[in-house]
Each structure stands twice: as structure tokens, then as C-alpha cells.
Design a protein around this motif. Structure first.
Motif, mmCIF file in Angstrom:
data_model
loop_
_atom_site.group_PDB
_atom_site.id
_atom_site.type_symbol
_atom_site.label_atom_id
_atom_site.label_comp_id
_atom_site.label_asym_id
_atom_site.label_seq_id
_atom_site.Cartn_x
_atom_site.Cartn_y
_atom_site.Cartn_z
ATOM 1 N N ASN A 79 -88.338 5.172 11.742
ATOM 2 C CA ASN A 79 -88.754 4.985 10.635
ATOM 3 C C ASN A 79 -89.245 6.156 9.249
ATOM 4 N N ASN A 80 -88.824 7.189 9.250
ATOM 5 C CA ASN A 80 -88.426 7.605 7.934
ATOM 6 C C ASN A 80 -87.181 7.120 7.285
ATOM 7 N N PHE A 81 -86.012 6.749 8.362
ATOM 8 C CA PHE A 81 -84.514 6.111 8.010
ATOM 9 C C PHE A 81 -84.813 5.107 6.860
ATOM 10 N N VAL A 82 -85.675 4.281 7.697
ATOM 11 C CA VAL A 82 -86.714 2.725 7.457
ATOM 12 C C VAL A 82 -86.893 2.630 6.064
ATOM 13 N N ASP A 83 -87.571 3.756 5.711
ATOM 14 C CA ASP A 83 -88.419 4.083 4.563
ATOM 15 C C ASP A 83 -87.817 4.548 3.762
ATOM 16 N N ASP A 84 -86.657 5.383 4.050
ATOM 17 C CA ASP A 84 -85.908 5.725 2.699
ATOM 18 C C ASP A 84 -85.114 4.540 2.195
ATOM 19 N N MET A 85 -84.444 3.792 3.028
ATOM 20 C CA MET A 85 -83.604 2.702 3.056
ATOM 21 C C MET A 85 -83.839 1.855 2.032
ATOM 22 N N ASN A 86 -85.566 1.395 2.278
ATOM 23 C CA ASN A 86 -86.057 0.586 1.486
ATOM 24 C C ASN A 86 -86.244 1.050 0.558
ATOM 25 N N GLY A 87 -86.684 2.131 -0.489
ATOM 26 C CA GLY A 87 -87.087 2.942 -1.652
ATOM 27 C C GLY A 87 -85.398 2.969 -2.376
ATOM 28 N N GLN A 88 -84.333 3.272 -1.756
ATOM 29 C CA GLN A 88 -83.211 2.722 -2.063
ATOM 30 C C GLN A 88 -82.487 1.577 -2.012
ATOM 31 N N LEU A 89 -83.029 0.572 -1.444
ATOM 32 C CA LEU A 89 -82.580 -1.072 -1.899
ATOM 33 C C LEU A 89 -83.738 -1.608 -2.572
ATOM 34 N N ARG A 90 -84.995 -0.697 -3.417
ATOM 35 C CA ARG A 90 -85.789 -1.324 -4.649
ATOM 36 C C ARG A 90 -85.111 -0.506 -5.940
ATOM 37 N N GLU A 91 -84.329 0.261 -6.001
ATOM 38 C CA GLU A 91 -83.707 1.408 -6.907
ATOM 39 C C GLU A 91 -83.000 0.374 -6.736
ATOM 40 N N LEU A 92 -81.805 -0.141 -5.943
ATOM 41 C CA LEU A 92 -80.861 -0.831 -6.670
ATOM 42 C C LEU A 92 -81.520 -1.833 -6.956
ATOM 43 N N GLY A 93 -82.096 -2.437 -6.474
ATOM 44 C CA GLY A 93 -82.764 -4.141 -7.209
ATOM 45 C C GLY A 93 -83.225 -3.814 -9.044
ATOM 46 N N LYS A 94 -83.670 -2.717 -9.004
ATOM 47 C CA LYS A 94 -84.231 -1.979 -10.570
ATOM 48 C C LYS A 94 -82.908 -2.006 -11.604
ATOM 49 N N THR A 95 -81.739 -2.036 -11.078
ATOM 50 C CA THR A 95 -80.438 -2.074 -11.285
ATOM 51 C C THR A 95 -79.771 -3.185 -11.276
ATOM 52 N N ILE A 96 -79.353 -3.964 -10.131
ATOM 53 C CA ILE A 96 -79.057 -5.249 -10.722
ATOM 54 C C ILE A 96 -79.612 -6.312 -9.591
ATOM 55 N N PRO A 97 -80.759 -6.455 -10.583
ATOM 56 C CA PRO A 97 -82.191 -6.982 -9.842
ATOM 57 C C PRO A 97 -81.129 -8.663 -10.081
ATOM 58 N N GLU A 98 -80.771 -9.621 -10.354
ATOM 59 C CA GLU A 98 -79.943 -10.751 -10.402
ATOM 60 C C GLU A 98 -78.946 -10.504 -9.201
ATOM 61 N N THR A 99 -78.190 -9.888 -8.379
ATOM 62 C CA THR A 99 -77.566 -10.135 -6.896
ATOM 63 C C THR A 99 -78.404 -9.927 -6.017
ATOM 64 N N THR A 100 -79.615 -8.761 -6.126
ATOM 65 C CA THR A 100 -80.467 -8.205 -4.467
ATOM 66 C C THR A 100 -81.432 -9.570 -4.868
ATOM 67 N N LYS A 101 -82.332 -10.436 -6.020
ATOM 68 C CA LYS A 101 -82.345 -10.966 -5.578
ATOM 69 C C LYS A 101 -82.266 -12.710 -5.121
ATOM 70 N N GLY A 102 -81.001 -12.522 -5.372
ATOM 71 C CA GLY A 102 -79.791 -13.467 -4.933
ATOM 72 C C GLY A 102 -80.102 -13.895 -3.266
ATOM 73 N N PHE A 103 -79.727 -12.379 -2.904
ATOM 74 C CA PHE A 103 -79.270 -11.649 -1.507
ATOM 75 C C PHE A 103 -80.933 -12.165 -1.225
ATOM 76 N N GLY A 104 -82.033 -12.045 -1.888
ATOM 77 C CA GLY A 104 -83.311 -12.369 -0.825
ATOM 78 C C GLY A 104 -83.285 -13.885 -0.818
ATOM 79 N N VAL A 105 -83.064 -14.957 -1.609
ATOM 80 C CA VAL A 105 -82.737 -15.983 -1.873
ATOM 81 C C VAL A 105 -82.139 -16.711 -0.280
ATOM 82 N N LEU A 106 -80.808 -16.131 -0.016
ATOM 83 C CA LEU A 106 -80.002 -16.563 0.943
ATOM 84 C C LEU A 106 -80.611 -16.573 1.903
ATOM 85 N N THR A 107 -80.811 -15.137 2.158
ATOM 86 C CA THR A 107 -81.725 -14.656 3.349
ATOM 87 C C THR A 107 -82.544 -15.012 3.454
#
Length: 112
Positions: A4-32
Motif C-alpha cells: 500500500n505504501n509502495f503504491v502510494d509513494d509511486m503515485n506521488g512520484q508520478l504526480r511529480e513527473l506529471g508536473k515536469t513533463i505534463p504533455e507526455t504524462t497526459k499522452g500516456f493517460g490518453v493511451l491508457t
């Protein structure tokens, strides 16, 4: 491992990545979204496929995310066990190790 903590931590890291490269992470979300919503397979079967790939690729965060999604989609521990058997058959020893991790993740993340 506390899944549970591992997944929560990864979600936090992904949110930070999304702030850094928003278009890329948004594109991955659309693909998903397109992969999950389109086609003839239901979401549960798609999550089984994703989990098998996560095991083969040895992606622990992917295992956590897809175990949670599979449980939400109505997957059972018995069905998961069948998929783990196929993942082991296809991936040998390394998949055996990650199948064991996946079963532990299921037990912890689903409370079973």
C-alpha cells in the motif's frame, strides 16, 4: 514490502513527473484510457494481460497498480493464480519470483 505504501509513494512520484513533463504524462493517460475502453475484451481480462506483462517485465509498481485495478474489476485470487501459472510458464525462474511477489501484493492490497 508494504504494498500500500509502495503504491502510494509511486503515485506521488508520478504526480511529480506529471508536473515536469505534463504533455507526455497526459499522452500516456490518453493511451491508457483508449486501451482500456476500446476493443472486445472486458477490463478484467485486460488487467490480467497487463499483470502478466508487468510480471514478465519485472515492474513492481506496475504489479501494484494492476493488482489493485484487477481486484476493482472483479478479479479473484483463484483467477490470479491461474494467470500467475501462465506467467511462470512463459518467463521461467524470474517470473516465478515475481509471481510470488504478485500474490503477496494481492493479499495485502485486497485484504484477503
Amino acid at each position: 514490502m508494504d504494498w500500500n505504501n509502495f503504491v502510494d509513494d509511486m503515485n506521488g512520484q508520478l504526480r511529480e513527473l506529471g508536473k515536469t513533463i505534463p504533455e507526455t504524462t497526459k499522452g500516456f493517460g490518453v493511451l491508457t484510457k483508449a486501451a482500456k475502453e476500446g476493443g472486445v475484451l472486458d477490463i478484467k481480462n485486460k488487467e490480467f494481460v497487463a499483470l502478466g506483462i508487468a510480471i514478465a517485465m519485472r515492474c513492481e509498481p506496475c504489479i501494484g497498480f494492476h493488482v489493485k485495478a484487477l481486484h476493482k474489476a472483479g478479479g479473484t485470487r483463484e483467477e490470479l493464480s491461474d494467470v500467475l501459472g501462465m506467467a511462470i510458464q512463459m518467463g521461467g525462474g524470474p517470473s516465478l519470483m515475481y509471481a510470488a511477489k504478485t500474490l503477496a501484493a494481492w493479499d495485502e492490497l485486497t485484504g484477503e
